[in-house]
Design a protein around this motif. Structure first.
Motif, PDB file in Angstrom:
ATOM      1  N   ASN A   1       0.860  -1.184   0.000  1.00 55.17           N
ATOM      2  CA  ASN A   1       0.000   0.000   0.000  1.00 55.17           C
ATOM      3  C   ASN A   1       0.892   1.228   0.000  1.00 55.17           C
ATOM      4  O   ASN A   1       2.091   1.153   0.286  1.00 55.17           O
ATOM      5  N   ARG A   2       0.298   2.346  -0.341  1.00 60.55           N
ATOM      6  CA  ARG A   2       1.076   3.559  -0.572  1.00 60.55           C
ATOM      7  C   ARG A   2       1.814   4.014   0.697  1.00 60.55           C
ATOM      8  O   ARG A   2       2.970   4.411   0.639  1.00 60.55           O
ATOM      9  N   ALA A   3       1.120   3.933   1.848  1.00 62.71           N
ATOM     10  CA  ALA A   3       1.747   4.406   3.086  1.00 62.71           C
ATOM     11  C   ALA A   3       2.982   3.566   3.412  1.00 62.71           C
ATOM     12  O   ALA A   3       4.035   4.101   3.761  1.00 62.71           O
ATOM     13  N   SER A   4       2.852   2.236   3.265  1.00 62.60           N
ATOM     14  CA  SER A   4       4.011   1.383   3.560  1.00 62.60           C
ATOM     15  C   SER A   4       5.147   1.650   2.587  1.00 62.60           C
ATOM     16  O   SER A   4       6.315   1.736   2.986  1.00 62.60           O
ATOM     17  N   ASP A   5       4.794   1.775   1.322  1.00 66.71           N
ATOM     18  CA  ASP A   5       5.828   2.001   0.308  1.00 66.71           C
ATOM     19  C   ASP A   5       6.578   3.318   0.541  1.00 66.71           C
ATOM     20  O   ASP A   5       7.749   3.450   0.183  1.00 66.71           O
TER      21      ASP A   5
END
Lengths: 459, 459
Positions: free
Chosen positions: A323-327
């Protein structure tokens, strides 16, 4: 169950728990049931049709309660405590109601960030190294139990050395008085060798025995990988010399883990902190707010001085978790800090407890328990039939009958048979002794006086 | 907090949760917060003095709730569900209130025996082999998560072979579609090798690829030790051929573990049981009542066909845990069934759920979710812009936009941006797809219709 039915049933159970708090002292601490009795009282198959909530509550009272060991009794002096408190129970209730699963920051920003906040709060309250806070290279994470944290530390230690040695050749060290979770964790993590080192007269690990054991293992071609220090052993709350062990661990390249499962809570009071001098020479630390910090089971906090090797050993990212936050790298995904992927919103109950008690409230209760422990110790020292087996460093009193093991065991049995108090009989080498752990949320002076009366009668 | 204060605060929170149940649909499923926003809204240190309960509730509303991802929304179609229900929440509340720590039978006969009863009930409800019930050689135990159970199975498999091979030479097999917990668990348990095997067109493990891999590893001097079959993969709920893998595992001496974390619940309905044909050829099985069985997180059940190797790998008894009941051999001490020593009374919530719903109530909800999934599947099949990527075996619908990955990802983003529904974008090989998992406790046809409208608009 509709929300309205939930309102009715929920209010009934809140009242039920409040009554339990008020009457827990009226129960025998240990139940009078034989193995199989509860099973026999329950149907052998789940019901096909729904049952009314009233029949559940009836069975709770008639079948379950007679088989409950009352950990929440003020007469609980066994093992270590596993405390509840009003705020802890209610924080847990909100967690159940919200049904968060905080495996990733994205799956519950609130659960993730509140956890970061409370573990940082605790780091300051216990005067842990600043580097262990989230803004530093380390960090804290809530796990289920100290056994889980300790096992995790053992895995990380093994993982670091894996490129150059096989697990079967690795050695974990701890004292003969360390909690069994170190030996168990090492076995589970695949270590070929666990050394339970000699202790001194106060049951603390002897640094020279660590140094000697490491040297012998190196000669034998093995790979020393991990050492566990205890700040408060389970047997007698002995304290290993963290700084001296830390110096050895550093020079020998061992992962140094501190088990403060019980005594960690005491570090909220300045006067106990000298016991953990040298923490800056350690790699990980575990303590249980669910023991002596009024936060109901399960709630363990695990700190690492450097989170990289931990995440390195624990992280795998399948496509459905990307997901964007993790990436972005801007967030913590706590699933990478332990074995389980799913995680409950446990930070809530800790937050409720810390705010409801305030730091000064927790200090007050800890000091009161320690005062009661010293009171009991002074009574024991003044009684010529009894003797202490270890100093009372925190709120555990360890003593025995001078007439020997049989008299000591008989005394423990007499105390426990009363039903008012419950203590643990234990053993070091060939000597039996009695552990009196004072720390249940509602234990007050009169409960310790009652216990003392039982000791005098039984002695 | 006095019992009377607990009554007041507890009633307030029961009402708070009931209101949450009634209004969860009004929230955006995913919160609109940026990393760090919740941390910034909270003080950087714990309070010194106690704070009133009202300020806690105020912060719960103002700081925590804006950062909650609403797993309990009927518009929750992401990942798999992590369901709560009234009875589950209340069973958990009683567990918090009683504060049991059931590490040994003696430390909570009620927690131990109720757990034995409910895992046996579930074994019958899911039509698991009779040998897995407590009266047989096997048994079930509640763990925290499927990742924990799977890791435990991997450790037992490694432990069995440890006398003749080193962990670094051991191999664990599973399909390329298996949950990441198998690869993670194998790494944590110290396996030197994990083989992610080829799957067929339905994403199920190909037995021939298992056989070939084992043969190649034996030639290379490695020790095949473990194979994990999925009954319902995370990606698409594909089902591995349990019987055929079981035959290979038996003849090759591998531990065979079944991950039915999600789909296990469906086995309460007879029509799905053919998917787990061959269970008598397996050694362990994990499923999560906290996913689709309305029992709030955390509640995983782990079964073994034979409990001896499990206890063998997990048991260590220090003197302070010895007691008459354990020594008699007449009781189960569940601490010997997993890594953690301490354990919460989790059986209570499962007992509350099974009795409140009844088996027929759970079947009803499961079948309704499956019906809704097939309804959505039929809509997708009738829409020429979309295509299914895997058959809908349970209640997960996996589809993609025929125009390719970018269109598929854009569609997922459009659905999620609505705030009403939340789906997961995933990927197999190079193909993106959308997972719609239908199974939240209160998801009804209108929520699926609403989602379909979003799909149509977004496509």
């Amino acid at each position: 169950m509709t929300p309205d039915e939930f309102r009715v049933a929920g209010s009934e159970l809140i009242e039920w728990i409040a009554r339990y708090m008020e009457t827990v002292e009226d129960h025998r601490v240990t139940p009078d049931v034989k193995p199989g009795e509860i099973i026999a009282a329950l149907p052998s198959a789940a019901p096909e049709a729904p049952e009314p909530f009233s029949s559940l509550v009836a069975d709770l009272n008639n079948v379950i309660m007679p088989g409950v060991t009352h950990w929440q009794s003020p007469g609980w002096f066994a093992y270590f405590p596993a405390n509840t408190s009003g705020p802890g129970i209610l924080g847990d209730l909100v967690s159940s109601g919200l049904g968060q699963q905080g495996m990733l920051w994205a799956t519950s920003p609130a659960a993730t960030e509140l956890e970061m906040v409370v573990v940082d709060w605790l780091a300051d309250l216990l005067d842990l190294p600043a580097a262990w806070k989230t803004a530093g290279p380390g960090g804290g994470v809530i796990q289920m139990s100290a056994s889980d944290s300790t096992h995790t530390a053992l895995v990380v230690a093994r993982h670091r050395k894996q490129a150059s040695a096989s697990a079967g050749d690795m050695v974990a060290y701890t004292s003969s008085q360390a909690h069994s979770s170190i030996e168990k964790g090492a076995n589970v993590a695949g270590y070929g060798h666990v050394r339970l080192l000699a202790v001194d007269d106060d049951y603390a690990m002897r640094p020279d025995s660590l140094r000697t054991a490491i040297a012998a293992d190196r000669v034998a071609g093995l790979t020393p990988a991990f050492v566990g220090s205890a700040v408060g052993t389970t047997g007698t709350t002995a304290v290993d010399p963290v700084r001296r062990i830390g110096e050895i661990a550093r020079s020998e390249g061992l992962w140094h883990h501190v088990d403060a499962a019980y005594a960690g809570t005491a570090m909220i009071c300045e006067e106990f902190r000298h016991h953990q001098d040298g923490l800056e020479l350690t790699d990980s630390y575990t303590f249980n707010p669910h023991k002596w910090m009024f936060t109901n089971f399960d709630c363990n906090v695990f700190y690492v001085a450097d989170r990289d090797p931990l995440i390195d050993a624990m992280s795998i990212t399948p496509p459905y978790l990307r997901n964007r936050a993790s990436d972005s790298g801007d967030v913590i995904d706590y699933r990478d800090w332990h074995i389980p992927m799913g995680r409950r919103f446990r930070a809530l109950k800790l937050w409720f407890v810390l705010r409801s008690y305030g730091a000064e409230g927790i200090r007050h209760h800890v000091r009161e328990h320690v005062r009661l422990a010293r009171l009991l110790e002074s009574r024991i020292e003044a009684d010529e039939r009894l003797e202490m087996v270890a100093p009372t460093l925190f709120a555990l009193v360890s003593f025995r009958h001078r007439s020997g093991n049989d008299a000591t065991m008989a005394l423990a049995e007499a105390i426990n048979a009363s039903g008012h108090s419950y203590v643990t009989a234990s053993q070091i080498d060939d000597a039996s002794f009695i552990r009196v752990s004072i720390g249940q949320t509602s234990t007050a002076e009169r409960h310790v006086e009652q216990l003392w009366k039982l000791i005098v009668e039984g002695a």
